[in-house]
Motif scaffolding. Sequence first.
Motif, PDB file in Angstrom:
ATOM      1  N   ALA A 268       0.839  -1.204   0.000  1.00 37.35           N
ATOM      2  CA  ALA A 268       0.000   0.000   0.000  1.00 37.35           C
ATOM      3  C   ALA A 268       0.876   1.257   0.000  1.00 37.35           C
ATOM      4  O   ALA A 268       0.588   2.234  -0.707  1.00 37.35           O
ATOM      5  N   LEU A 269       1.943   1.226   0.790  1.00 35.06           N
ATOM      6  CA  LEU A 269       2.874   2.352   0.829  1.00 35.06           C
ATOM      7  C   LEU A 269       3.404   2.646  -0.568  1.00 35.06           C
ATOM      8  O   LEU A 269       3.441   3.804  -0.994  1.00 35.06           O
ATOM      9  N   GLU A 270       3.783   1.618  -1.297  1.00 29.98           N
ATOM     10  CA  GLU A 270       4.305   1.817  -2.652  1.00 29.98           C
ATOM     11  C   GLU A 270       3.275   2.493  -3.558  1.00 29.98           C
ATOM     12  O   GLU A 270       3.625   3.366  -4.355  1.00 29.98           O
ATOM     13  N   VAL A 271       2.018   2.102  -3.427  1.00 31.97           N
ATOM     14  CA  VAL A 271       0.968   2.692  -4.263  1.00 31.97           C
ATOM     15  C   VAL A 271       0.769   4.166  -3.902  1.00 31.97           C
ATOM     16  O   VAL A 271       0.746   5.037  -4.781  1.00 31.97           O
ATOM     17  N   PHE A 272       0.634   4.464  -2.613  1.00 31.19           N
ATOM     18  CA  PHE A 272       0.470   5.862  -2.192  1.00 31.19           C
ATOM     19  C   PHE A 272       1.676   6.695  -2.601  1.00 31.19           C
ATOM     20  O   PHE A 272       1.540   7.853  -2.997  1.00 31.19           O
ATOM     21  N   TRP A 273       2.853   6.126  -2.486  1.00 34.70           N
ATOM     22  CA  TRP A 273       4.085   6.828  -2.804  1.00 34.70           C
ATOM     23  C   TRP A 273       4.140   7.177  -4.284  1.00 34.70           C
ATOM     24  O   TRP A 273       4.548   8.267  -4.666  1.00 34.70           O
ATOM     25  N   ARG A 274       3.715   6.266  -5.115  1.00 35.29           N
ATOM     26  CA  ARG A 274       3.731   6.473  -6.559  1.00 35.29           C
ATOM     27  C   ARG A 274       2.610   7.386  -7.034  1.00 35.29           C
ATOM     28  O   ARG A 274       2.795   8.217  -7.915  1.00 35.29           O
ATOM     29  N   GLN A 275       1.410   7.241  -6.440  1.00 33.14           N
ATOM     30  CA  GLN A 275       0.225   7.899  -6.978  1.00 33.14           C
ATOM     31  C   GLN A 275      -0.333   9.018  -6.103  1.00 33.14           C
ATOM     32  O   GLN A 275      -1.233   9.734  -6.535  1.00 33.14           O
ATOM     33  N   GLY A 276       0.175   9.170  -4.879  1.00 32.56           N
ATOM     34  CA  GLY A 276      -0.384  10.155  -3.974  1.00 32.56           C
ATOM     35  C   GLY A 276      -1.684   9.661  -3.369  1.00 32.56           C
ATOM     36  O   GLY A 276      -2.224   8.630  -3.774  1.00 32.56           O
ATOM     37  N   TYR A 277      -2.184  10.395  -2.396  1.00 37.04           N
ATOM     38  CA  TYR A 277      -3.403   9.970  -1.697  1.00 37.04           C
ATOM     39  C   TYR A 277      -4.615  10.016  -2.622  1.00 37.04           C
ATOM     40  O   TYR A 277      -5.327   9.037  -2.796  1.00 37.04           O
ATOM     41  N   GLU A 278      -4.846  11.181  -3.223  1.00 35.15           N
ATOM     42  CA  GLU A 278      -6.057  11.344  -4.018  1.00 35.15           C
ATOM     43  C   GLU A 278      -6.002  10.547  -5.316  1.00 35.15           C
ATOM     44  O   GLU A 278      -7.031  10.096  -5.820  1.00 35.15           O
ATOM     45  N   GLY A 279      -4.810  10.329  -5.844  1.00 35.61           N
ATOM     46  CA  GLY A 279      -4.661   9.565  -7.077  1.00 35.61           C
ATOM     47  C   GLY A 279      -4.779   8.065  -6.885  1.00 35.61           C
ATOM     48  O   GLY A 279      -4.718   7.299  -7.854  1.00 35.61           O
ATOM     49  N   THR A 280      -4.941   7.634  -5.641  1.00 36.83           N
ATOM     50  CA  THR A 280      -5.035   6.212  -5.336  1.00 36.83           C
ATOM     51  C   THR A 280      -6.479   5.843  -5.024  1.00 36.83           C
ATOM     52  O   THR A 280      -7.073   6.374  -4.088  1.00 36.83           O
ATOM     53  N   ALA A 281      -7.016   4.935  -5.800  1.00 31.85           N
ATOM     54  CA  ALA A 281      -8.365   4.430  -5.564  1.00 31.85           C
ATOM     55  C   ALA A 281      -8.288   3.179  -4.689  1.00 31.85           C
ATOM     56  O   ALA A 281      -7.248   2.509  -4.633  1.00 31.85           O
ATOM     57  N   LEU A 282      -9.383   2.876  -4.019  1.00 26.23           N
ATOM     58  CA  LEU A 282      -9.417   1.647  -3.221  1.00 26.23           C
ATOM     59  C   LEU A 282      -9.108   0.436  -4.082  1.00 26.23           C
ATOM     60  O   LEU A 282      -8.439  -0.502  -3.635  1.00 26.23           O
ATOM     61  N   SER A 283      -9.572   0.435  -5.334  1.00 18.92           N
ATOM     62  CA  SER A 283      -9.292  -0.694  -6.228  1.00 18.92           C
ATOM     63  C   SER A 283      -7.791  -0.826  -6.511  1.00 18.92           C
ATOM     64  O   SER A 283      -7.286  -1.937  -6.646  1.00 18.92           O
ATOM     65  N   ASP A 284      -7.069   0.307  -6.575  1.00 22.31           N
ATOM     66  CA  ASP A 284      -5.609   0.259  -6.740  1.00 22.31           C
ATOM     67  C   ASP A 284      -4.968  -0.440  -5.537  1.00 22.31           C
ATOM     68  O   ASP A 284      -4.049  -1.246  -5.684  1.00 22.31           O
ATOM     69  N   LEU A 285      -5.466  -0.089  -4.366  1.00 18.42           N
ATOM     70  CA  LEU A 285      -4.908  -0.658  -3.135  1.00 18.42           C
ATOM     71  C   LEU A 285      -5.210  -2.148  -3.027  1.00 18.42           C
ATOM     72  O   LEU A 285      -4.312  -2.943  -2.739  1.00 18.42           O
TER      73      LEU A 285
END
Length: 195
Positions: free
Chosen positions: A17-34
Amino acid sequence: MTGRPREFDVDERLDRALEVFWRQGYEGTALSDLTEAMGINKPSLYSAYGNKEALFIKALDRYSEGPASYVDKALAAPTARAAAETIMRGAVDLTTSSPGGCLFVQGALATGEQGACARDELNARRRAGHEALRARFERAQAEGDLPPDADPNALARLVWTTTYGLSVQATTGATAKELHEAVDLLLTTWPPTTP
């Protein structure tokens, strides 16, 4: 009656999850991405971590304790100059080898109302970092490591402004060598140690 035990490693999935937030930011990350990156479904995510905001805060904690742990090392450095240098060089090394620069800078810069919680959390953490470094510089001044006319607050602001700028430069393609040269130049202006 007890619930079923989790069939996944909570810490390992938090790293994902950290990697996704780090790459995409908070708002750019959807629950489906996580859920896709973590390999779990939404009910498991909510059960193990809470909502997206709670997961983001856990990811920030993980980031502070792991990739950005150089900040804690810096605050324990023997001199104010070493503390400043450790923070800036740590930022260079991290942001030139990471997917999205500094999570504390990039994580919630361009957020609307839906991302206000993430933006507020990151603002609070950046303020806390500033206060911790200012206190470290005040201690250095009391110990004679900084001259009496040095301004610990301004020095802390200089170090963090430079550090966050280094992160932005890294995301636009500046190399580690180029950024270390910028740190070298800034350190030539560091207040001398009191004799």
